[in-house]
Design a protein around this motif. Structure first.
Motif, PDB file in Angstrom:
ATOM      1  N   GLU A 144       0.835  -1.207   0.000  1.00  0.00           N
ATOM      2  CA  GLU A 144       0.000   0.000   0.000  1.00  0.00           C
ATOM      3  C   GLU A 144       0.868   1.255   0.000  1.00  0.00           C
ATOM      4  O   GLU A 144       0.556   2.238  -0.676  1.00  0.00           O
ATOM      5  CB  GLU A 144      -0.926  -0.022   1.220  1.00  0.00           C
ATOM      6  N   ARG A 148       0.708   3.969  -2.946  1.00  0.00           N
ATOM      7  CA  ARG A 148       0.233   5.319  -2.652  1.00  0.00           C
ATOM      8  C   ARG A 148       1.208   6.380  -3.150  1.00  0.00           C
ATOM      9  O   ARG A 148       0.808   7.358  -3.784  1.00  0.00           O
ATOM     10  CB  ARG A 148       0.011   5.478  -1.144  1.00  0.00           C
ATOM     11  N   THR A 185      -5.757   1.583  -4.062  1.00  0.00           N
ATOM     12  CA  THR A 185      -4.962   2.694  -3.536  1.00  0.00           C
ATOM     13  C   THR A 185      -4.959   3.874  -4.486  1.00  0.00           C
ATOM     14  O   THR A 185      -5.089   5.028  -4.067  1.00  0.00           O
ATOM     15  CB  THR A 185      -3.519   2.221  -3.254  1.00  0.00           C
ATOM     16  N   GLU A 188      -8.188   5.649  -4.206  1.00  0.00           N
ATOM     17  CA  GLU A 188      -8.267   6.444  -2.982  1.00  0.00           C
ATOM     18  C   GLU A 188      -7.507   7.754  -3.126  1.00  0.00           C
ATOM     19  O   GLU A 188      -7.991   8.824  -2.731  1.00  0.00           O
ATOM     20  CB  GLU A 188      -7.697   5.632  -1.821  1.00  0.00           C
ATOM     21  N   VAL A 189      -6.302   7.689  -3.723  1.00  0.00           N
ATOM     22  CA  VAL A 189      -5.503   8.902  -3.943  1.00  0.00           C
ATOM     23  C   VAL A 189      -6.231   9.861  -4.881  1.00  0.00           C
ATOM     24  O   VAL A 189      -6.176  11.088  -4.713  1.00  0.00           O
ATOM     25  CB  VAL A 189      -4.112   8.530  -4.495  1.00  0.00           C
TER      26      VAL A 189
END
Length: 338
Positions: A144, A148, A185, A188-189
């Motif tokens: 992760e 990220r 990920t 999400e970013v």
């Protein structure tokens, strides 16, 4: 004030193309104190190891390096020095632009895309072993944390270069845990970048779409192995590895390199094309804040490449490496005085 930059000349044609690039940088009026360091075959011969600790230490001190091509044996010999540098220095982001060069004939026009490759893990973690004779297991590591930071790098790159879309390339339909983590990920970013549209594409479909119409992509982000393959594919769309640059970025260190091979068949014959390393050097100069010189160098290079008579042999011209360097350097000097 002079910049301190480590120089890895590289193997094969490396010394010739690095000499050419140094000549052009000097003509552009940039003062650099070059710090030669060893890596690759020459390092084995002189220091007994392909990646001496002194090289890593020197690059950590200067924080910037320019690197020629390094030889990597297939299926035997020492581990890839390129991978070693990226992992030792945590150069987690590989930045590979592919842009159409006026005058260089390819199947497509107006290609202008950027491949962002996670540089430190995946299958390149090097975690493999023999289970039983005839069976080898390799571990593909996706975290992760690394996902990220490469996602953030990709979105920041899109903003910096005024791109409207980022495409996450993956194989989450099959590799549901590893690529599932990567894709989740990136999604999400993306929430922190509402001004940029996020798309995703399965790796095999992305390869097909690239060779059908590469102009549909702007910034692509992916894990290590996919990035290695797709960045070379993208280079092929605009003329090959000999005309495309590369930069490897960490938190406070960057290495700019030619990603093509060492071309031992023409080494020492003054025939190599230094374009890829020269474009990488313009990226390096921008990283150092030398924007005007970098733009003049790139402009001089593009003007020289538009004339078939002033290209190197691989692009159908007649100039040697040194003649090509002199021609670009002269164009740089003219641009500076103008």
């Amino acid at each position: 004030m002079a910049h301190n930059v480590c120089l890895i000349e590289g193997d094969g044609i490396g010394p010739e193309i690095t000499a050419a690039v140094k000549r052009i940088i000097e003509a552009a009026g940039v003062s650099i104190d070059w710090r030669p360091v060893l890596a690759g075959v020459s390092a084995v011969e002189k220091a007994g190891t392909p990646l001496p600790p002194e090289t890593i230490l020197a690059i950590k001190e200067t924080k910037v390096a320019l690197k020629g091509p390094l030889a990597t044996a297939i299926g035997k010999g020492f581990r890839s020095v390129n991978v070693g540098l990226r992992q030792e220095l945590q150069l987690y982001a590989n930045f590979r632009p592919a842009r159409t060069i006026p005058g260089v004939k390819t199947r497509f026009e107006e290609v202008d895309l950027i491949v962002i490759r996670e540089n430190t893990e995946g299958l390149y973690s090097g975690l493999e072993h023999t289970v039983v004779p005839g069976v080898v297991e390799s571990l593909r590591v996706i975290s992760e944390k690394a996902s990220r930071r490469i996602a953030i790098f990709a979105f920041e790159t899109a903003r910096k270069y005024n791109r409207k879309t980022v495409t996450c390339v993956h194989k989450a339909n099959i590799l549901k845990l590893s690529d599932g983590l990567f894709l989740d990920t990136v999604n999400e970013v993306a929430k922190d970048y509402p001004d940029i549209e996020l798309n995703d594409c399965i790796i095999d479909a992305a390869a097909m779409k690239l060779v059908m119409d590469p102009t549909q992509f702007e910034v692509l982000v992916m894990e290590n192995l996919f990035g290695d393959i797709v960045s070379d594919l993208a280079s092929g769309l605009v003329g090959g590895l000999g005309v495309t640059p590369s930069g490897n970025y960490g938190a406070d260190v960057a290495i700019f390199e030619a990603v093509h091979g060492t071309a031992p068949d023409i080494a020492g014959k003054d025939l190599a094309n230094p374009t890829a390393l020269l474009l990488s050097a313009t990226m390096m100069l921008k990283h150092l804040g030398e924007m005007d010189a970098a733009d003049r160098m790139e402009g001089a290079l593009l003007s020289v490449l538009q004339n078939p008579e002033t290209r190197t042999g691989d692009l159908g011209g007649k100039l040697s490496t040194s003649q090509f360097a002199d021609t670009v350097a002269e164009a740089c000097a003219v641009g500076s005085s103008g």
